[in-house]
Design an enzyme around this catalytic site. Structure first.
Site, mmCIF file in Angstrom:
data_model
loop_
_atom_site.group_PDB
_atom_site.id
_atom_site.type_symbol
_atom_site.label_atom_id
_atom_site.label_comp_id
_atom_site.label_asym_id
_atom_site.label_seq_id
_atom_site.Cartn_x
_atom_site.Cartn_y
_atom_site.Cartn_z
ATOM 1 N N TYR A 1 0.758 -1.089 -0.041
ATOM 2 C CA TYR A 1 0.032 -0.133 0.037
ATOM 3 C C TYR A 1 1.043 1.241 -0.065
ATOM 4 C CZ TYR A 1 -3.538 -3.399 1.749
ATOM 5 O OH TYR A 1 -4.379 -4.341 1.650
ATOM 6 N N LYS B 1 1.908 -6.660 5.796
ATOM 7 C CA LYS B 1 1.971 -8.063 4.867
ATOM 8 C C LYS B 1 3.109 -7.667 4.070
ATOM 9 C CE LYS B 1 -3.113 -7.279 4.625
ATOM 10 N NZ LYS B 1 -3.299 -6.137 4.404
ATOM 11 N N HIS C 1 0.914 -11.742 1.954
ATOM 12 C CA HIS C 1 -0.129 -11.030 1.168
ATOM 13 C C HIS C 1 -0.904 -11.918 0.186
ATOM 14 C CE1 HIS C 1 -1.271 -6.598 0.394
ATOM 15 N NE2 HIS C 1 -2.356 -7.465 0.024
HETATM 16 P P1 NAD Z 1 -14.396 -2.246 1.807
HETATM 17 O O1 NAD Z 1 -15.231 -3.222 1.517
HETATM 18 O O2 NAD Z 1 -13.930 -1.581 3.005
HETATM 19 O O3 NAD Z 1 -14.852 -1.049 1.061
HETATM 20 C C1 NAD Z 1 -14.366 0.302 0.921
HETATM 21 C C2 NAD Z 1 -15.519 1.296 0.204
HETATM 22 O O4 NAD Z 1 -16.629 1.256 1.049
HETATM 23 C C3 NAD Z 1 -14.947 2.510 0.146
HETATM 24 O O5 NAD Z 1 -15.157 2.892 -1.108
HETATM 25 C C4 NAD Z 1 -15.619 3.351 1.044
HETATM 26 O O6 NAD Z 1 -15.900 4.783 0.455
HETATM 27 C C5 NAD Z 1 -16.977 2.583 0.948
HETATM 28 N N1 NAD Z 1 -17.368 2.675 2.598
HETATM 29 C C6 NAD Z 1 -17.089 2.537 3.879
HETATM 30 N N2 NAD Z 1 -17.760 2.812 4.771
HETATM 31 C C7 NAD Z 1 -18.877 3.163 4.090
HETATM 32 C C8 NAD Z 1 -20.253 3.780 4.777
HETATM 33 N N3 NAD Z 1 -20.435 3.488 6.032
HETATM 34 N N4 NAD Z 1 -21.136 4.020 3.894
HETATM 35 C C9 NAD Z 1 -20.881 4.107 2.326
HETATM 36 N N5 NAD Z 1 -19.964 3.736 1.919
HETATM 37 C C10 NAD Z 1 -18.712 3.107 2.664
HETATM 38 O O7 NAD Z 1 -12.861 -2.389 0.927
HETATM 39 P P2 NAD Z 1 -11.439 -2.346 1.281
HETATM 40 O O8 NAD Z 1 -10.826 -1.113 1.711
HETATM 41 O O9 NAD Z 1 -10.630 -3.123 -0.147
HETATM 42 O O10 NAD Z 1 -11.234 -3.726 2.238
HETATM 43 C C11 NAD Z 1 -11.009 -3.264 3.644
HETATM 44 C C12 NAD Z 1 -9.649 -3.639 4.014
HETATM 45 O O11 NAD Z 1 -9.227 -4.617 3.760
HETATM 46 C C13 NAD Z 1 -8.621 -2.747 3.031
HETATM 47 O O12 NAD Z 1 -8.445 -1.207 3.446
HETATM 48 C C14 NAD Z 1 -7.270 -3.499 3.366
HETATM 49 O O13 NAD Z 1 -6.609 -3.138 4.847
HETATM 50 C C15 NAD Z 1 -7.871 -4.851 3.413
HETATM 51 N N6 NAD Z 1 -7.705 -5.421 1.819
HETATM 52 C C16 NAD Z 1 -6.743 -6.617 1.863
HETATM 53 C C17 NAD Z 1 -6.617 -7.194 0.378
HETATM 54 C C18 NAD Z 1 -5.799 -8.260 0.556
HETATM 55 O O14 NAD Z 1 -5.297 -8.921 -0.534
HETATM 56 N N7 NAD Z 1 -5.279 -8.996 1.636
HETATM 57 C C19 NAD Z 1 -7.359 -6.762 -0.314
HETATM 58 C C20 NAD Z 1 -8.209 -5.657 -0.298
HETATM 59 C C21 NAD Z 1 -8.252 -4.997 0.963
#
Ligand code: NAD
Length: 277
Positions: free
Chosen positions: A51, A76, A109
């Site tokens: 990230y 990660k 990761h």
């Molecule tokens: P998420 O499912 O948390 O969605 C984020 C989206 O939802 C954003 O566009 C945000 O604006 C919206 N959102 C959040 N709260 C909201 C609310 N209350 N109302 C309306 N919209 C809202 O997606 P993410 O960020 O990809 O996943 C969460 C975390 O998981 C990441 O930040 C990261 O730490 C982790 N992650 C890990 C991997 C991996 O490969 N291990 C991949 C992706 C994400």
């Protein structure tokens, strides 16, 4: 936030079940966003070397007055750093960027099976655990066969498997496989990353109306009641607040079962076997 449960990991350490993720949070705003999350009450932050925002997370931690042992920080190792030497160097780089002596959780990761280095990398993770640079170690995006390979070769069972998981991709077989072996499930993309409209799922809008909550709050509550560790991401302070206001209602078992029927095994991210292509 006090009502957020701490889940006991197989390492003997506890993780706050509801945390805050910083995927795609621009490095320039990560310090501000993380500081807001800490201020609101989040104590579990999920970042990654990939990230490129570990410095921002670290800067927010440094300026907060929260005792280190009250924080739970995950980072990660990216697949380009698989292999013993590279992984041992990668944790040192992450710790330096975070300004920390240890992380609470260090994850592989992606397994990147075509590179065929994830088992060796897991053995390096075990060394990192033994060194104290990570209190717990785990994996992300591992299928059952990847988990089986490291369970056979290693001597430490991963504390968690962090996988794509939301109402359209509920991952029950993989979760059960992990649970039977003491591996907790963490959800990434818990709100579907905004790649589909939760509001189009009538059941969720009905529940939101019934409880006077947003569909996002219903989905976060669903994750928590499923026993999943979850860390939704948002840049907005209001939504950070909204996303932790999920402890004043409870979905019934019938409602939980109804949400289970929404599953379509629909992945929005890549299949782990296809990373890298
Ligand atoms: P998420 O499912 O948390 O969605 C984020 C989206 O939802 C954003 O566009 C945000 O604006 C919206 N959102 C959040 N709260 C909201 C609310 N209350 N109302 C309306 N919209 C809202 O997606 P993410 O960020 O990809 O996943 C969460 C975390 O998981 C990441 O930040 C990261 O730490 C982790 N992650 C890990 C991997 C991996 O490969 N291990 C991949 C992706 C994400």
């Amino acid at each position: 936030m006090n009502e957020a449960e701490n889940i006991l990991l197989n390492s003997g350490h506890r993780i706050p079940q509801l945390g805050f993720g910083v995927f795609k949070v621009d490095p320039a705003v990560t310090e501000r966003v993380t500081a807001d999350a800490l201020d609101i009450g989040y104590r579990h932050i999920d970042t990654a070397a990939y990230y490129e925002n570990e410095e921002g997370v670290g800067a927010a931690i440094a300026r907060s007055e929260i005792p280190r042992d009250e924080l739970f920080i995950t980072t990660k190792v990216w697949y380009s750093d698989h292999g013993t030497e590279k992984t041992l160097a990668a944790i040192d780089r992450s710790l330096e960027k975070l300004g920390l002596d240890y992380v609470d959780l260090y994850l592989i990761h992606w397994p990147a099976p075509k590179n065929n280095l994830y088992v060796e990398t897991w053995l390096a993770m075990e060394k990192i655990l033994a060194s104290g640079k990570a209190k717990s170690i785990g994996v992300s995006n591992f299928h059952e066969d990847h988990l089986t390979a490291i369970l056979e070769a290693g001597s430490v069972v991963p504390a968690v498997n962090q996988i794509e998981l939301h109402p359209l991709l509920q991952q029950r077989p993989l979760r059960q496989f992990g649970e039977a072996r003491g591996i907790k499930t963490e959800a990434w993309g818990p709100l579907g990353q905004g790649k589909y409209d939760l509001g189009e799922l009538t059941l969720l809008t009905e529940l939101a109306e019934k409880y006077g909550k947003s569909v996002q709050q219903i989905v976060i509550r669903w994750h928590l009641q499923e026993g999943i560790i979850v860390f939704p991401k948002t840049l907005s302070r209001e939504r950070m607040q909204e996303n932790i206001e999920v402890f004043d209602f409870e979905l019934s078992s019938e409602e939980m079962q109804s949400i289970a029927t929404l599953n379509r095994d629909q992945r929005f991210g890549k299949d782990p076997d296809q990373v890298p292509l």
